[in-house]
Design a protein around this motif. Structure first.
Motif, PDB file in Angstrom:
ATOM      1  N   GLY A 185       4.507 -13.043  43.942  1.00 33.03           N
ATOM      2  CA  GLY A 185       2.425 -13.113  44.177  1.00 33.03           C
ATOM      3  C   GLY A 185       2.356 -13.974  45.002  1.00 33.03           C
ATOM      4  O   GLY A 185       2.060 -14.985  44.358  1.00 33.03           O
ATOM      5  N   VAL A 186       2.923 -13.739  46.178  1.00 29.31           N
ATOM      6  CA  VAL A 186       2.686 -14.967  46.962  1.00 29.31           C
ATOM      7  C   VAL A 186       2.279 -14.653  48.292  1.00 29.31           C
ATOM      8  O   VAL A 186       2.323 -12.951  48.323  1.00 29.31           O
ATOM      9  N   SER A 187       2.173 -15.498  48.906  1.00 31.97           N
ATOM     10  CA  SER A 187       1.561 -14.285  50.485  1.00 31.97           C
ATOM     11  C   SER A 187       2.949 -14.439  51.115  1.00 31.97           C
ATOM     12  O   SER A 187       3.797 -14.831  50.964  1.00 31.97           O
ATOM     13  N   TYR A 188       2.702 -12.873  52.695  1.00 38.33           N
ATOM     14  CA  TYR A 188       2.879 -12.601  53.179  1.00 38.33           C
ATOM     15  C   TYR A 188       4.109 -14.003  53.866  1.00 38.33           C
ATOM     16  O   TYR A 188       5.174 -14.122  53.944  1.00 38.33           O
ATOM     17  N   GLU A 189       2.534 -14.905  54.390  1.00 38.59           N
ATOM     18  CA  GLU A 189       3.677 -16.290  55.195  1.00 38.59           C
ATOM     19  C   GLU A 189       4.397 -16.346  54.163  1.00 38.59           C
ATOM     20  O   GLU A 189       5.328 -17.935  54.805  1.00 38.59           O
ATOM     21  N   THR A 190       4.230 -17.350  53.147  1.00 41.31           N
ATOM     22  CA  THR A 190       4.873 -17.386  52.284  1.00 41.31           C
ATOM     23  C   THR A 190       6.581 -17.531  51.973  1.00 41.31           C
ATOM     24  O   THR A 190       7.031 -18.491  51.829  1.00 41.31           O
ATOM     25  N   ILE A 191       6.596 -16.394  51.981  1.00 41.35           N
ATOM     26  CA  ILE A 191       8.268 -15.347  51.574  1.00 41.35           C
ATOM     27  C   ILE A 191       8.719 -15.658  52.717  1.00 41.35           C
ATOM     28  O   ILE A 191       9.384 -16.341  53.067  1.00 41.35           O
ATOM     29  N   MET A 192       7.968 -15.468  54.428  1.00 39.05           N
ATOM     30  CA  MET A 192       8.596 -15.704  55.367  1.00 39.05           C
ATOM     31  C   MET A 192       9.033 -17.788  55.356  1.00 39.05           C
ATOM     32  O   MET A 192      10.165 -17.256  56.213  1.00 39.05           O
ATOM     33  N   ARG A 193       8.189 -18.108  54.946  1.00 38.18           N
ATOM     34  CA  ARG A 193       8.700 -19.576  55.554  1.00 38.18           C
ATOM     35  C   ARG A 193       9.901 -19.470  54.879  1.00 38.18           C
ATOM     36  O   ARG A 193      10.654 -20.336  54.868  1.00 38.18           O
ATOM     37  N   ARG A 194       9.590 -19.156  53.310  1.00 38.66           N
ATOM     38  CA  ARG A 194      11.142 -19.251  52.028  1.00 38.66           C
ATOM     39  C   ARG A 194      12.326 -19.196  52.861  1.00 38.66           C
ATOM     40  O   ARG A 194      13.294 -19.427  53.072  1.00 38.66           O
ATOM     41  N   LEU A 195      12.700 -17.592  53.213  1.00 40.17           N
ATOM     42  CA  LEU A 195      13.659 -17.264  54.114  1.00 40.17           C
ATOM     43  C   LEU A 195      13.560 -17.829  55.374  1.00 40.17           C
ATOM     44  O   LEU A 195      15.215 -17.874  56.173  1.00 40.17           O
ATOM     45  N   ARG A 196      13.185 -18.514  55.778  1.00 39.31           N
ATOM     46  CA  ARG A 196      14.346 -19.932  57.150  1.00 39.31           C
ATOM     47  C   ARG A 196      15.269 -20.269  56.441  1.00 39.31           C
ATOM     48  O   ARG A 196      15.625 -20.601  57.478  1.00 39.31           O
ATOM     49  N   TRP A 205       6.346  -7.769  53.090  1.00 43.24           N
ATOM     50  CA  TRP A 205       5.068  -8.246  52.894  1.00 43.24           C
ATOM     51  C   TRP A 205       5.100  -7.869  51.757  1.00 43.24           C
ATOM     52  O   TRP A 205       4.125  -7.983  49.835  1.00 43.24           O
ATOM     53  N   LYS A 206       6.019  -6.135  51.229  1.00 44.40           N
ATOM     54  CA  LYS A 206       5.839  -5.988  49.402  1.00 44.40           C
ATOM     55  C   LYS A 206       6.058  -6.983  48.552  1.00 44.40           C
ATOM     56  O   LYS A 206       6.357  -6.871  47.237  1.00 44.40           O
ATOM     57  N   VAL A 207       7.841  -7.481  49.149  1.00 44.09           N
ATOM     58  CA  VAL A 207       8.385  -8.211  48.292  1.00 44.09           C
ATOM     59  C   VAL A 207       7.615  -9.700  47.823  1.00 44.09           C
ATOM     60  O   VAL A 207       7.314  -9.835  46.680  1.00 44.09           O
ATOM     61  N   ALA A 208       7.000  -9.992  48.764  1.00 39.50           N
ATOM     62  CA  ALA A 208       5.789 -11.620  48.583  1.00 39.50           C
ATOM     63  C   ALA A 208       4.573 -10.482  47.647  1.00 39.50           C
ATOM     64  O   ALA A 208       4.555 -12.012  47.104  1.00 39.50           O
ATOM     65  N   ASP A 209       4.005  -9.550  47.507  1.00 38.48           N
ATOM     66  CA  ASP A 209       3.069  -9.006  46.788  1.00 38.48           C
ATOM     67  C   ASP A 209       4.412  -9.057  45.418  1.00 38.48           C
ATOM     68  O   ASP A 209       3.433  -9.670  44.223  1.00 38.48           O
ATOM     69  N   LEU A 210       5.316  -8.554  45.093  1.00 41.72           N
ATOM     70  CA  LEU A 210       5.955  -8.339  43.540  1.00 41.72           C
ATOM     71  C   LEU A 210       5.811  -9.764  43.262  1.00 41.72           C
ATOM     72  O   LEU A 210       6.349 -10.213  41.880  1.00 41.72           O
TER      73      LEU A 210
END
Length: 64
Positions: A29-40, A22-27
């Motif tokens: 500038g995207v939401s937690y959901e977005t970073i999790m979707r990208r990591l799929r 969630w902190k990586v997403a914050d760094l």
């Protein structure tokens, strides 16, 4: 059978430096959901390197 997760380099850096996703997403500038979707799916190597650099820079700054 063990399945290899996508973007393992990012996941390992996040664990090693104890920076939650969630902190990586914050760094980024995207939401937690977005970073999790990208990591799929596997990201290009340059994009993974950029995110790992964000993680390491943040971790080094937090330790100072």
């Amino acid at each position: 059978m063990t399945e290899k997760k996508c973007c393992q380099k990012i996941r390992n850096a996040s664990k090693e430096y104890r920076v939650p996703l969630w902190k990586v997403a914050d760094l980024m500038g995207v939401s937690y959901e977005t970073i999790m979707r990208r990591l799929r799916h596997e990201l290009p190597e340059a994009e993974q390197d950029r995110i790992v650099k964000l993680i390491t820079d943040y971790a080094k700054g937090a330790q100072s």
